[in-house]
Design an enzyme around this catalytic site. Structure first.
Site, PDB file in Angstrom:
ATOM      1  N   HIS A 151       4.802   3.561   8.317  1.00 31.19           N
ATOM      2  CA  HIS A 151       4.217   2.929   8.115  1.00 31.19           C
ATOM      3  C   HIS A 151       4.962   0.792   8.098  1.00 31.19           C
ATOM      4  CE1 HIS A 151       0.476   0.970   5.558  1.00 31.19           C
ATOM      5  NE2 HIS A 151       1.553  -0.528   5.423  1.00 31.19           N
ATOM      6  N   GLU A 152       6.062   1.293   7.249  1.00 32.90           N
ATOM      7  CA  GLU A 152       7.058   0.260   6.849  1.00 32.90           C
ATOM      8  C   GLU A 152       7.805  -0.282   7.775  1.00 32.90           C
ATOM      9  OE1 GLU A 152       6.932  -1.449   3.570  1.00 32.90           O
ATOM     10  OE2 GLU A 152       5.836   0.059   3.487  1.00 32.90           O
ATOM     11  N   CYS A 195      -2.742  -0.181   2.263  1.00 35.69           N
ATOM     12  CA  CYS A 195      -1.339  -0.971   2.079  1.00 35.69           C
ATOM     13  C   CYS A 195      -1.540  -2.447   1.099  1.00 35.69           C
ATOM     14  CB  CYS A 195      -1.659  -1.662   3.419  1.00 35.69           C
ATOM     15  SG  CYS A 195      -0.235  -3.190   3.718  1.00 35.69           S
TER      16      CYS A 195
HETATM   17 NI    NI Z   1       1.696  -1.511   3.664  1.00 29.53          NI
END
Ligand code: NI
Length: 169
Positions: free
Chosen positions: A140-141, A98
């Site tokens: 993830h977003e 990330c």
């Molecule tokens: Ni991220």
């Protein structure tokens, strides 16, 4: 993407900044201001090396917007507004990183295939059926927009080790 003088690059908020655990607000309407924010988000995305996607909540903008482009040529921009996973199936367990959590790569359990509902830049609500890296990226977003980081999905022990590292600086 063409550069213009109105664009600007946001700073990418770094863990353990509290803003990363605050959910974004829903966007009611795609106004010129929202479009400008999205342009700046893409500008920030393309300026950051090895960036696949960014959530507005990572940029100090507490709104439910994410920009995604992991194409080689950086010419397949996708913007999702108020995205949500409406169904998922299968399971994968692959490494993630990330832009807000430097130098951490850990495997995370995700759906293999997802259907995501989101508004596009024309204000149209659409459904995206995705698998593979795109499915993982969207999950993830969407987590980011709910104030969840991928490291929040690791075991307590792994989180503890990571936290020690960040506290040491
Ligand atoms: Ni991220």
């Amino acid at each position: 993407m063409q550069l213009n003088r109105f664009m600007s690059v946001y700073e990418i908020v770094q863990y353990p900044d509290k803003r990363l655990s605050m959910p974004g607000e829903r966007v009611e309407e795609v106004t010129p201001e929202i479009r400008r924010i999205v342009e700046n988000m893409f500008e920030t995305h393309y300026a950051a090396p090895n960036c696949a996607a960014l959530a507005a909540t990572q940029l100090g903008v507490p709104l439910c917007i994410t920009v995604i482009d992991f194409s080689e040529q950086k010419n397949q921009p996708l913007c999702l507004i108020n995205p949500e996973v409406i169904s998922g199936e299968g399971e994968t367990f692959t490494a993630e990183g990330c832009m807000s959590v430097a130098k951490v790569h850990e495997r995370v359990k995700r759906f293999e295939r997802v259907t995501v509902r989101a508004m596009d830049l024309d204000g149209k609500v659409r459904e995206y059926v995705e698998e593979g890296f795109m499915a993982k990226c969207m999950q993830h977003e969407i987590d980011h927009l709910n104030g969840i980081l991928f490291i929040d999905r690791l075991s307590a022990l792994k989180r503890k080790i990571i936290n020690l590292r960040f506290r040491r600086g």
